[in-house]
Design an enzyme around this catalytic site. Structure first.
Site, PDB file in Angstrom:
ATOM      1  N   HIS A 128      20.626  83.654 -26.566  1.00  0.00           N
ATOM      2  CA  HIS A 128      20.481  83.886 -27.946  1.00  0.00           C
ATOM      3  C   HIS A 128      21.391  84.448 -28.541  1.00  0.00           C
ATOM      4  O   HIS A 128      21.723  84.703 -29.873  1.00  0.00           O
ATOM      5  CB  HIS A 128      19.236  84.731 -28.294  1.00  0.00           C
ATOM      6  CG  HIS A 128      17.856  84.109 -27.664  1.00  0.00           C
ATOM      7  ND1 HIS A 128      17.118  84.865 -27.135  1.00  0.00           N
ATOM      8  CD2 HIS A 128      17.430  82.982 -27.984  1.00  0.00           C
ATOM      9  CE1 HIS A 128      16.015  83.889 -26.953  1.00  0.00           C
ATOM     10  NE2 HIS A 128      16.181  82.829 -27.302  1.00  0.00           N
ATOM     11  N   HIS A 129      22.459  85.467 -27.924  1.00  0.00           N
ATOM     12  CA  HIS A 129      23.578  86.068 -28.256  1.00  0.00           C
ATOM     13  C   HIS A 129      23.036  87.098 -29.499  1.00  0.00           C
ATOM     14  O   HIS A 129      24.139  87.316 -30.314  1.00  0.00           O
ATOM     15  CB  HIS A 129      24.639  84.983 -28.720  1.00  0.00           C
ATOM     16  CG  HIS A 129      25.195  83.935 -27.985  1.00  0.00           C
ATOM     17  ND1 HIS A 129      25.297  84.094 -26.824  1.00  0.00           N
ATOM     18  CD2 HIS A 129      24.803  82.739 -28.322  1.00  0.00           C
ATOM     19  CE1 HIS A 129      25.506  82.886 -26.252  1.00  0.00           C
ATOM     20  NE2 HIS A 129      25.159  81.968 -27.159  1.00  0.00           N
ATOM     21  N   CYS A 130      22.017  87.725 -29.217  1.00  0.00           N
ATOM     22  CA  CYS A 130      21.482  88.987 -30.209  1.00  0.00           C
ATOM     23  C   CYS A 130      21.292  88.161 -31.754  1.00  0.00           C
ATOM     24  O   CYS A 130      21.544  88.801 -32.492  1.00  0.00           O
ATOM     25  CB  CYS A 130      22.468  90.075 -30.039  1.00  0.00           C
ATOM     26  SG  CYS A 130      22.611  90.983 -28.435  1.00  0.00           S
ATOM     27  N   ALA A 131      20.998  86.896 -31.587  1.00  0.00           N
ATOM     28  CA  ALA A 131      20.699  86.109 -32.914  1.00  0.00           C
ATOM     29  C   ALA A 131      19.699  85.344 -32.901  1.00  0.00           C
ATOM     30  O   ALA A 131      19.685  84.088 -33.344  1.00  0.00           O
ATOM     31  CB  ALA A 131      22.004  85.548 -33.338  1.00  0.00           C
TER      32      ALA A 131
END
Length: 172
Positions: A128-131
């Site tokens: 998710h890449h912090c997103a």
């Protein structure tokens, strides 16, 4: 006024870590801590890291930040063109940006791509890449993300592309 209130509470709080530079006095009977902010700064400061950071800045200044940005953009354009030529690739975020590509290959989970590419010696990030809200918006489980920097070469991008092709072939 707000600062005084915060300072009072910080003075009441005990340190959450122990180490050098945070101690005022130590005896067999008790320990007293240094004043703010030192009582919360346990351990020796990262002096080596500061020196290395200075050397890194000197190195980058010698190359020139504009030259670095231009080259990284050239790498990004090259990688984007090669990646899209593979087929069934969706790239997310194609506006003005740094040299990072987040992508998926149709009907293949990004984690599976990332795992195979990693075994082939290529470092990418998946997830998710912090997103996660963006992933939810696109209705995808995550992406594969590759980052390029001024120390990378087009030949390395070619190796990355071949690894992606091999992963796609194995998983299709």
């Amino acid at each position: 006024m707000d600062y005084v209130w915060k300072e009072n509470w910080l003075n009441k709080l005990p340190p959450y870590k122990g180490g050098g530079e945070m101690i005022d006095q130590v005896t067999f009977e008790k320990t007293t801590y240094a004043g703010l902010p030192h009582k919360f700064e346990a351990g020796t400061p990262n002096i080596c890291g500061v020196i290395a950071f200075g050397a890194a800045l000197d190195y980058m200044n010698a190359i020139g930040f504009e030259a670095i940005a231009t080259y990284e953009n050239e790498l990004l354009e090259y990688a984007t063109e090669k990646l899209l030529a593979i087929g069934d690739v969706t790239i997310y975020g194609t506006g003005d940006k740094t040299a990072v590509i987040s992508f998926n290959i149709e009907n293949i989970h990004p984690y599976d791509i990332g795992t195979i590419v990693d075994k082939l010696g290529i470092a990418v990030r998946t997830g998710h890449h912090c997103a996660q809200p963006i992933m939810d918006f696109y209705k995808i489980p995550g992406t594969v993300r590759a980052s390029f920097s001024f120390y990378n070469t087009k030949e390395e991008i070619d190796v990355f592309i071949e690894a992606i092709k091999k992963a796609k072939m194995m998983l299709s």
